[in-house]
Write a protein that holds these residues in place. Structure first.
Motif, short mmCIF file in Angstrom:
data_model
loop_
_atom_site.label_atom_id
_atom_site.label_comp_id
_atom_site.label_asym_id
_atom_site.label_seq_id
_atom_site.Cartn_x
_atom_site.Cartn_y
_atom_site.Cartn_z
N HIS A 165 52.77 50.22 32.85
CA HIS A 165 54.09 49.94 31.78
C HIS A 165 53.09 50.19 30.82
O HIS A 165 53.73 50.28 29.09
CB HIS A 165 54.75 49.45 31.98
CG HIS A 165 53.64 47.08 31.94
ND1 HIS A 165 55.03 46.96 30.77
CD2 HIS A 165 53.58 47.00 31.73
CE1 HIS A 165 54.66 45.78 30.75
NE2 HIS A 165 53.20 45.71 31.40
N HIS A 166 51.94 49.88 30.71
CA HIS A 166 50.86 50.04 28.77
C HIS A 166 50.35 51.60 29.00
O HIS A 166 50.11 51.99 29.82
CB HIS A 166 48.83 49.55 29.59
CG HIS A 166 49.04 47.72 29.82
ND1 HIS A 166 49.07 47.66 30.78
CD2 HIS A 166 49.34 47.05 28.36
CE1 HIS A 166 49.55 46.81 30.23
NE2 HIS A 166 49.81 45.67 29.45
N ASP A 188 53.24 38.72 35.03
CA ASP A 188 53.38 39.91 35.42
C ASP A 188 52.62 40.78 36.26
O ASP A 188 53.26 41.45 37.48
CB ASP A 188 54.30 41.80 34.41
CG ASP A 188 53.93 42.43 34.65
OD1 ASP A 188 55.44 42.42 34.95
OD2 ASP A 188 54.39 43.84 33.98
N ASP A 220 57.22 39.72 30.66
CA ASP A 220 56.79 40.15 29.11
C ASP A 220 57.61 40.81 28.32
O ASP A 220 57.77 41.00 27.58
CB ASP A 220 56.46 41.50 30.35
CG ASP A 220 54.85 41.68 30.57
OD1 ASP A 220 54.20 40.80 31.03
OD2 ASP A 220 54.45 42.84 30.62
N THR A 270 55.79 46.05 34.24
CA THR A 270 55.53 46.60 35.72
C THR A 270 56.04 45.52 36.33
O THR A 270 56.70 46.74 37.63
CB THR A 270 53.65 45.97 36.37
OG1 THR A 270 53.07 46.52 34.77
CG2 THR A 270 53.01 46.69 37.02
N ASP A 300 49.30 46.49 36.55
CA ASP A 300 49.48 46.05 35.66
C ASP A 300 48.21 46.25 34.86
O ASP A 300 47.65 45.21 33.73
CB ASP A 300 50.00 44.26 35.33
CG ASP A 300 50.22 44.09 33.89
OD1 ASP A 300 51.32 44.77 33.13
OD2 ASP A 300 50.02 42.74 33.93
MN MN Z 1 52.99 43.51 32.21
#
Ligand code: MN
Ligand code: 5GP
Length: 350
Positions: free
Chosen positions: A139-140, A54, A189, A159, A114
């Protein structure tokens, strides 16, 4: 901006780009990103250390588009020993990668992928701190936003979903190279479309990517279905000493691999990525942990939960982070001390 996507027969494929109306990133943020990119002659891209599909895939996909726009592009990640993990060497666009030493010290515009924290940038954290503009694409859920512009969607499965957005918004043409990079991110992911993050939007994106004619079978083989013989030997050692403990969280299964184990079989650190997926199958365990000693002698700790326990919270308390069911951190302690501290934090959230 409709990307030119063709199916295998060369016919134009219908494209519905984007994540729909529920994307939490405001239009003004995307506009700002396009503006910054429009103004820049050179764009410096980075992703987190020891990149996964990712991280590297998202970064290279955007690198392709920026290059086609006539931008000077550098892309890197901040590992002390700079090398693309063997299982990601099939990704196109690696000629755009430079080692951290060759990275601009104070980039005019830097975009990071990421990476939930500054620390995840490793050596390139220094460059990011000096960047005039720092755009964070991630996207965390744990990402609090650390740059001058955040493009963060904690609901996105990868991501790569945000990178696809950026590709379209930049007017990029989704060709097979870009699609291969994005697809590597998406399948990595979502655990090959198995995880709970696999929404209709994920499958719709996959359809757009596959329509470019990429070889999903070859990508799957590169990512998951091959390894050097030494992996089997190291795996055997790790499984020999795997431990199941009963605890407050409803079972903890764990093992470790030292760098001496790896050296005995000539196995690079990055080959251990899939080991956690074998350990976490254990029915009796809610939480799975694999301690992997890297070449510097630090322990990279991979953790997984089945959903009851928030391992991101446990790892955050130990200096790392990640997702509810998949998280990690670095430990400088011994195996025993590392596990003692982990159990201690696990008890707090159970
Ligand atoms: Mn990721
Ligand atoms: P893995 O076990 O596959 O290396 O990592 C699982 C997830 O944990 C990754 O997607 C990443 O989000 C997170 N993660 C792993 N290591 C670290 C770390 O050292 N720091 C932070 N913040 N997150 C990590």
């Amino acid at each position: 901006m409709t990307p030119d996507v063709r199916d295998r027969a060369g016919r134009p494929a219908r494209v519905e780009a984007g994540q729909g109306d529920d994307c939490p990133i405001p239009a003004t943020s995307w506009d700002r990103a396009l503006h910054l990119i429009g103004q820049a002659d050179e764009v410096a891209l980075a992703c987190h250390v020891t990149p996964d599909g990712d991280a590297l895939g998202s970064m290279l996909a955007v690198a392709f588009v920026l290059r086609s726009m006539g931008k000077r592009v550098v892309a890197s990640f901040g590992d002390r020993q700079f090398a693309v993990p063997r299982l990601l060497r099939f990704l196109p666009g690696q000629d755009m990668l430079v080692p951290p030493e060759a990275y601009p010290a104070a980039p005019e515009l830097m975009i990071v992928f990421d990476s939930s924290t500054f620390e995840r940038l490793g050596l390139l954290g220094t460059n990011a701190a000096m960047a005039r503009e720092l755009v964070v694409v991630d996207h965390h859920p744990s990402n609090a936003g650390f740059g001058t512009l955040s493009l963060i969607d904690a609901q996105a499965a990868a991501t790569a979903m945000l990178a696809e957005q950026l590709v379209y918004r930049l007017g990029g043409r989704l060709d097979r190279d870009i699609a291969t990079c994005l697809y590597a991110g998406l399948v990595t992911d979502t655990g090959s479309f198995r995880y709970s993050s696999t929404t209709p939007a994920v499958h719709q994106m996959a359809a757009r990517l596959v329509a470019t004619g990429l070889r999903t079978d070859e990508i799957a083989r590169e990512l998951w279905d091959r390894s050097p013989f030494g992996y089997l030997k190291v795996l055997a050692g790790a499984l020999e000493r795997v431990t199941l403990e009963h605890g407050p969280a409803g079972g903890l299964v764990w093992t470790y691999v030292t760098r001496v184990d790896r050296a005995a079989h000539g196995l690079p650190y990055s080959e251990l990525e899939g080991l956690i997926d074998i350990v976490r199958r254990t029915d009796e365990a809610e939480v799975a942990v694999v301690l992997k000693e890297d070449d510097q002698g630090d322990w990279q700790v991979s953790t997984r939960s089945k959903g009851t326990v928030d391992v991101a919270a446990v790892c955050a308390a130990l200096g790392g982070g990640g997702h509810h069911k998949a998280a990690g951190y670095t430990s400088h302690d011994t195996v025993e001390e590392t596990m003692a501290k982990f159990r201690h934090e696990l008890r707090k959230v159970s």
